[in-house]
Design an enzyme around this catalytic site. Structure first.
Site, mmCIF file in Angstrom:
data_model
loop_
_atom_site.group_PDB
_atom_site.id
_atom_site.type_symbol
_atom_site.label_atom_id
_atom_site.label_comp_id
_atom_site.label_asym_id
_atom_site.label_seq_id
_atom_site.Cartn_x
_atom_site.Cartn_y
_atom_site.Cartn_z
ATOM 1 N N LYS A 9 0.823 -1.214 0.000
ATOM 2 C CA LYS A 9 0.000 0.000 0.000
ATOM 3 C C LYS A 9 0.863 1.274 0.000
ATOM 4 O O LYS A 9 2.070 1.223 0.253
ATOM 5 C CB LYS A 9 -0.941 -0.040 1.203
ATOM 6 C CG LYS A 9 -1.987 -1.176 1.133
ATOM 7 C CD LYS A 9 -2.968 -1.089 2.299
ATOM 8 C CE LYS A 9 -4.032 -2.181 2.228
ATOM 9 N NZ LYS A 9 -5.026 -2.049 3.339
ATOM 10 N N TYR A 49 -12.339 -2.322 -3.959
ATOM 11 C CA TYR A 49 -12.846 -2.461 -2.591
ATOM 12 C C TYR A 49 -14.380 -2.387 -2.522
ATOM 13 O O TYR A 49 -14.924 -2.085 -1.459
ATOM 14 C CB TYR A 49 -12.226 -1.404 -1.684
ATOM 15 C CG TYR A 49 -10.841 -1.763 -1.163
ATOM 16 C CD1 TYR A 49 -10.642 -2.877 -0.345
ATOM 17 C CD2 TYR A 49 -9.727 -0.979 -1.464
ATOM 18 C CE1 TYR A 49 -9.383 -3.202 0.151
ATOM 19 C CE2 TYR A 49 -8.464 -1.297 -0.971
ATOM 20 C CZ TYR A 49 -8.301 -2.412 -0.163
ATOM 21 O OH TYR A 49 -7.060 -2.732 0.329
ATOM 22 N N ASN A 112 -2.019 0.340 6.705
ATOM 23 C CA ASN A 112 -1.530 -0.927 7.268
ATOM 24 C C ASN A 112 -0.671 -1.741 6.299
ATOM 25 O O ASN A 112 -0.638 -2.966 6.362
ATOM 26 C CB ASN A 112 -2.697 -1.742 7.851
ATOM 27 C CG ASN A 112 -3.722 -2.128 6.822
ATOM 28 O OD1 ASN A 112 -3.580 -1.791 5.642
ATOM 29 N ND2 ASN A 112 -4.756 -2.841 7.241
ATOM 30 N N HIS A 115 -2.160 -5.336 1.410
ATOM 31 C CA HIS A 115 -3.424 -6.036 1.178
ATOM 32 C C HIS A 115 -3.091 -7.460 0.781
ATOM 33 O O HIS A 115 -2.094 -7.701 0.104
ATOM 34 C CB HIS A 115 -4.203 -5.380 0.028
ATOM 35 C CG HIS A 115 -5.328 -6.262 -0.478
ATOM 36 N ND1 HIS A 115 -6.564 -6.277 0.115
ATOM 37 C CD2 HIS A 115 -5.360 -7.197 -1.460
ATOM 38 C CE1 HIS A 115 -7.329 -7.179 -0.516
ATOM 39 N NE2 HIS A 115 -6.624 -7.745 -1.464
ATOM 40 N N GLU A 126 -9.431 -10.987 -7.759
ATOM 41 C CA GLU A 126 -8.520 -9.840 -7.601
ATOM 42 C C GLU A 126 -7.356 -9.896 -8.593
ATOM 43 O O GLU A 126 -6.928 -8.860 -9.110
ATOM 44 C CB GLU A 126 -8.011 -9.793 -6.159
ATOM 45 C CG GLU A 126 -9.121 -9.459 -5.169
ATOM 46 C CD GLU A 126 -8.659 -9.429 -3.714
ATOM 47 O OE1 GLU A 126 -9.490 -9.133 -2.851
ATOM 48 O OE2 GLU A 126 -7.475 -9.701 -3.451
#
Ligand code: IDP
Ligand code: MG
Length: 137
Positions: A9, A49, A112, A115, A126
């Protein structure tokens, strides 16, 4: 053999820990079958998402995911989906086990670091969202 989708990320890319995170994968039996660095559009992030659309954090999540480039990869190996989730640690870095990617490189639940697909079924969806067959080898 399984394949799963990983995203490093924007927070982790900005920190300069792409190499350290990729090393966690390669050192733990996950081969990088495809990889690219991308600036996601808002449309990309919202579509990726979409399952979280109704959640209160959806807009913040999309804002964060477009705040800088990300590194997207397809990881391949035995039990790749679960293995990647184990290497990542809990969603909230404060709850992530010592030695996991989120414990070592993430600040908070919004930023965080990584993913990872949460099931084999979602991994296939995905991977197809970001990569064509000829980009995976
Ligand atoms: P995961 O990334 O561990 O699979 P999910 O529940 O799928 O966690 O949530 C997707 C992402 O949305 C998380 O990685 C995190 O960045 C963000 N997120 C999840 N729950 C919260 C929350 O309660 N507050 C803020 N952000 C959240
Ligand atoms: Mg998830």
């Amino acid at each position: 053999m399984e394949q799963t989708l990983s995203i490093i990320k924007p927070d982790a890319v900005a920190k300069g820990v792409i190499g350290k995170i990729l090393d966690r994968f390669e050192s733990n039996g996950l081969r990088i079958a495809a990889m690219k660095k991308v600036q996601l559009s808002r449309q990309d992030a919202e579509a990726f998402y979409a399952v979280h659309k109704a959640r209160p954090f959806f807009n913040d999540l999309v804002d964060f995911m477009v705040s800088g480039p990300v590194v997207i990869s397809v990881l391949e190996g035995e039990n790749a989906v679960l293995k990647n989730r184990d290497l990542m640690g809990a969603t909230n870095p404060k709850e992530a086990a010592a030695g996991t990617i989120r414990a070592d490189f993430a600040e908070n639940i919004d930023a965080n670091a990584v993913h990872g697909s949460d099931s084999l079924e979602n991994a296939a969806i995905e991977i197809a969202f970001f990569f064509s067959g000829r980009e995976i080898s």
